[in-house]
Design a protein around this motif. Sequence first.
Motif, PDB file in Angstrom:
ATOM      1  N   VAL A 142      51.904  46.299  30.276  1.00 17.42           N
ATOM      2  CA  VAL A 142      52.456  47.526  30.212  1.00 17.42           C
ATOM      3  C   VAL A 142      53.399  47.867  31.124  1.00 17.42           C
ATOM      4  O   VAL A 142      52.972  47.341  32.551  1.00 17.42           O
ATOM      5  CB  VAL A 142      51.111  48.512  30.085  1.00 17.42           C
ATOM      6  CG1 VAL A 142      51.633  49.932  30.559  1.00 17.42           C
ATOM      7  CG2 VAL A 142      50.422  48.787  28.904  1.00 17.42           C
ATOM      8  N   SER A 143      54.728  48.408  31.412  1.00 17.43           N
ATOM      9  CA  SER A 143      55.269  48.951  32.246  1.00 17.43           C
ATOM     10  C   SER A 143      55.607  50.535  32.985  1.00 17.43           C
ATOM     11  O   SER A 143      54.928  51.173  31.844  1.00 17.43           O
ATOM     12  CB  SER A 143      57.159  48.340  32.368  1.00 17.43           C
ATOM     13  OG  SER A 143      57.169  47.298  32.458  1.00 17.43           O
ATOM     14  N   LEU A 144      55.580  51.072  34.173  1.00 22.25           N
ATOM     15  CA  LEU A 144      55.807  52.113  34.825  1.00 22.25           C
ATOM     16  C   LEU A 144      57.428  51.918  34.857  1.00 22.25           C
ATOM     17  O   LEU A 144      57.851  51.690  36.156  1.00 22.25           O
ATOM     18  CB  LEU A 144      55.197  52.415  35.209  1.00 22.25           C
ATOM     19  CG  LEU A 144      55.398  53.848  36.143  1.00 22.25           C
ATOM     20  CD1 LEU A 144      55.355  55.723  35.297  1.00 22.25           C
ATOM     21  CD2 LEU A 144      54.263  53.870  36.969  1.00 22.25           C
ATOM     22  N   ALA A 166      44.364  50.006  37.384  1.00 23.58           N
ATOM     23  CA  ALA A 166      44.982  49.250  36.605  1.00 23.58           C
ATOM     24  C   ALA A 166      43.652  48.228  37.778  1.00 23.58           C
ATOM     25  O   ALA A 166      43.128  47.929  36.547  1.00 23.58           O
ATOM     26  CB  ALA A 166      45.801  48.680  37.064  1.00 23.58           C
ATOM     27  N   ARG A 167      43.228  48.229  39.131  1.00 20.51           N
ATOM     28  CA  ARG A 167      42.165  47.599  39.176  1.00 20.51           C
ATOM     29  C   ARG A 167      40.980  47.753  39.419  1.00 20.51           C
ATOM     30  O   ARG A 167      40.110  47.331  39.061  1.00 20.51           O
ATOM     31  CB  ARG A 167      42.450  47.619  40.833  1.00 20.51           C
ATOM     32  CG  ARG A 167      41.974  46.198  42.023  1.00 20.51           C
ATOM     33  CD  ARG A 167      42.475  46.261  43.326  1.00 20.51           C
ATOM     34  NE  ARG A 167      43.986  45.721  42.943  1.00 20.51           N
ATOM     35  CZ  ARG A 167      43.782  44.836  43.010  1.00 20.51           C
ATOM     36  NH1 ARG A 167      42.755  43.578  42.715  1.00 20.51           N
ATOM     37  NH2 ARG A 167      44.776  43.496  42.703  1.00 20.51           N
ATOM     38  N   GLU A 168      40.903  49.150  39.050  1.00 19.06           N
ATOM     39  CA  GLU A 168      39.632  49.320  38.215  1.00 19.06           C
ATOM     40  C   GLU A 168      38.805  48.458  36.874  1.00 19.06           C
ATOM     41  O   GLU A 168      37.640  48.231  37.438  1.00 19.06           O
ATOM     42  CB  GLU A 168      39.045  51.110  38.460  1.00 19.06           C
ATOM     43  CG  GLU A 168      37.662  51.532  38.012  1.00 19.06           C
ATOM     44  CD  GLU A 168      37.820  53.623  37.285  1.00 19.06           C
ATOM     45  OE1 GLU A 168      36.626  53.460  36.784  1.00 19.06           O
ATOM     46  OE2 GLU A 168      39.131  53.889  38.554  1.00 19.06           O
ATOM     47  N   ARG A 206      45.888  42.683  35.594  1.00 18.80           N
ATOM     48  CA  ARG A 206      46.255  42.665  37.569  1.00 18.80           C
ATOM     49  C   ARG A 206      48.071  42.833  36.800  1.00 18.80           C
ATOM     50  O   ARG A 206      48.598  43.916  36.465  1.00 18.80           O
ATOM     51  CB  ARG A 206      46.802  40.835  36.368  1.00 18.80           C
ATOM     52  CG  ARG A 206      45.586  39.686  36.523  1.00 18.80           C
ATOM     53  CD  ARG A 206      45.080  39.119  37.257  1.00 18.80           C
ATOM     54  NE  ARG A 206      44.853  40.753  38.515  1.00 18.80           N
ATOM     55  CZ  ARG A 206      43.329  41.023  38.011  1.00 18.80           C
ATOM     56  NH1 ARG A 206      42.745  40.417  37.423  1.00 18.80           N
ATOM     57  NH2 ARG A 206      42.679  41.231  39.041  1.00 18.80           N
ATOM     58  N   ILE A 207      48.295  43.026  38.547  1.00 19.73           N
ATOM     59  CA  ILE A 207      48.980  43.432  38.577  1.00 19.73           C
ATOM     60  C   ILE A 207      50.301  42.925  39.189  1.00 19.73           C
ATOM     61  O   ILE A 207      50.521  42.713  40.079  1.00 19.73           O
ATOM     62  CB  ILE A 207      48.660  45.080  39.629  1.00 19.73           C
ATOM     63  CG1 ILE A 207      47.537  45.859  38.541  1.00 19.73           C
ATOM     64  CG2 ILE A 207      49.760  45.645  40.227  1.00 19.73           C
ATOM     65  CD1 ILE A 207      46.939  46.990  40.207  1.00 19.73           C
ATOM     66  N   ARG A 220      46.307  43.267  29.481  1.00 13.78           N
ATOM     67  CA  ARG A 220      45.991  42.047  30.588  1.00 13.78           C
ATOM     68  C   ARG A 220      46.471  42.694  32.130  1.00 13.78           C
ATOM     69  O   ARG A 220      46.976  41.972  32.806  1.00 13.78           O
ATOM     70  CB  ARG A 220      46.316  41.353  29.411  1.00 13.78           C
ATOM     71  CG  ARG A 220      45.417  41.012  28.399  1.00 13.78           C
ATOM     72  CD  ARG A 220      45.659  40.387  27.173  1.00 13.78           C
ATOM     73  NE  ARG A 220      45.618  38.874  27.983  1.00 13.78           N
ATOM     74  CZ  ARG A 220      46.314  37.898  27.964  1.00 13.78           C
ATOM     75  NH1 ARG A 220      47.836  37.903  27.033  1.00 13.78           N
ATOM     76  NH2 ARG A 220      45.819  36.767  28.436  1.00 13.78           N
ATOM     77  N   TRP A 221      48.077  43.367  31.158  1.00  7.85           N
ATOM     78  CA  TRP A 221      48.852  43.049  32.809  1.00  7.85           C
ATOM     79  C   TRP A 221      49.597  43.810  33.254  1.00  7.85           C
ATOM     80  O   TRP A 221      50.200  45.136  32.145  1.00  7.85           O
ATOM     81  CB  TRP A 221      49.394  42.110  32.315  1.00  7.85           C
ATOM     82  CG  TRP A 221      50.998  41.537  34.028  1.00  7.85           C
ATOM     83  CD1 TRP A 221      52.235  41.923  33.907  1.00  7.85           C
ATOM     84  CD2 TRP A 221      50.220  40.258  34.684  1.00  7.85           C
ATOM     85  NE1 TRP A 221      52.094  41.408  35.676  1.00  7.85           N
ATOM     86  CE2 TRP A 221      51.421  40.616  35.792  1.00  7.85           C
ATOM     87  CE3 TRP A 221      49.949  39.757  35.093  1.00  7.85           C
ATOM     88  CZ2 TRP A 221      51.259  39.662  36.641  1.00  7.85           C
ATOM     89  CZ3 TRP A 221      50.021  38.418  35.460  1.00  7.85           C
ATOM     90  CH2 TRP A 221      50.912  38.192  36.649  1.00  7.85           C
ATOM     91  N   PHE A 222      50.146  44.743  34.531  1.00 11.01           N
ATOM     92  CA  PHE A 222      51.103  46.282  34.733  1.00 11.01           C
ATOM     93  C   PHE A 222      52.050  46.051  35.160  1.00 11.01           C
ATOM     94  O   PHE A 222      50.870  45.308  36.600  1.00 11.01           O
ATOM     95  CB  PHE A 222      50.048  47.329  35.225  1.00 11.01           C
ATOM     96  CG  PHE A 222      50.388  48.407  35.843  1.00 11.01           C
ATOM     97  CD1 PHE A 222      51.067  49.194  34.674  1.00 11.01           C
ATOM     98  CD2 PHE A 222      51.172  48.658  37.153  1.00 11.01           C
ATOM     99  CE1 PHE A 222      51.801  50.496  35.215  1.00 11.01           C
ATOM    100  CE2 PHE A 222      51.055  49.479  37.484  1.00 11.01           C
ATOM    101  CZ  PHE A 222      51.726  50.207  36.663  1.00 11.01           C
TER     102      PHE A 222
END
Length: 362
Positions: A14-16, A173-175, A179-180, A147-149
């Motif tokens: 997911v992207s912001l 995401a961390r909560e 993975r960031i 899975r990934w941000f």
Amino acid sequence: MKIRSAKSCAWDQVSLGEVMLRLDPGERRIHTARAFDIGEGGGEYNVARGLRRCFGLRTSIVTALADNPVGRLIEDLMLQGGVDTSHVRWVDYDGVGREARNGLNFTERGFGPRAAVGCSDRGHSAASRLKTGDLPWKALFGERGARWFHTGGIFCALSETTAGVAREAMEAAREHDVRISYDLNYRPSLWKNFGGQARAREVNRALMPYVDCLFGNEEDFVAALGFEVPGVDEGYRDLDTAGFRRMISEVVATYPNISVVATSLRTARSASVNGWGGILYCKGEFHEVAQRDIEILDRVGGGDSFASGIIYGLLSEQSPEWALQCGVAHGALAMSTPGDTSMASLAEVRRAMSGASARIER
């Protein structure tokens, strides 16, 4: 890095970030153009699209658009790119764009001695008006799962509120053990309205404790974080990779939560020919793909495709060396076609990684 299984998540990545309408004058200049080709683009979005179209992963974009024909055009382009748009926040349009509008990005390709030129028209955009509390992060990461941000410094520089949105997303995401990754992507034209380089460093340093995987080129690390690269000249024409290794070691010593750092190596011989390679640090070890000269059609988006290739390698549990080679190959292929976004296929990336020639395939 421990990465959640694909079966447990609705999205792989997911992207912001802001998605703009790109207007390309082709072989002409912006100020002499009489027609433009259009496409969509934006640093964070380009990563999601590359992961979807080239690598076949399930990706989504979190952004905001003004609900008018231009916004719906951008949506249509994103749908063609295969990126999930269920997290687009639609903002009412007031008829002239006083409160919210959609960003435009005019981009002319360079050639030979003439550098590429970008002219953004993105003030007061819907994405820049996002603030904390606007987006359903806990539902996205907790109930549906990812899975990934990925986000970055371009989004954080859009307004006084967007860095807070990025931090809110990273905390959620961390909560939920997502993975960031973060691309420093320093743009002085954006930060000059919000305190300049000093503010950029303040914002980026505050976000680093949430990051697992950090992307940036030599200028990004200097301007956006304040880490100097030893042995690099002022114009970044001579890139000493030993200096990069020392700088990256300082970064991970300062932020021990960061387990992967990747930087593209680019030396602009001209606008049409660049030296292109990369360095990746992963859990105490360095991997390097030496620069080689590649011909450039459109350099915009090359770094985003470099990032998406590396993320794909990590998500698919390939070795760090493989992930770096994938990122370098994908970035090179993306710069061989027009537009922000990659037009490469996974087969073409694998072919480039193997060192195969560019002879015609029949």
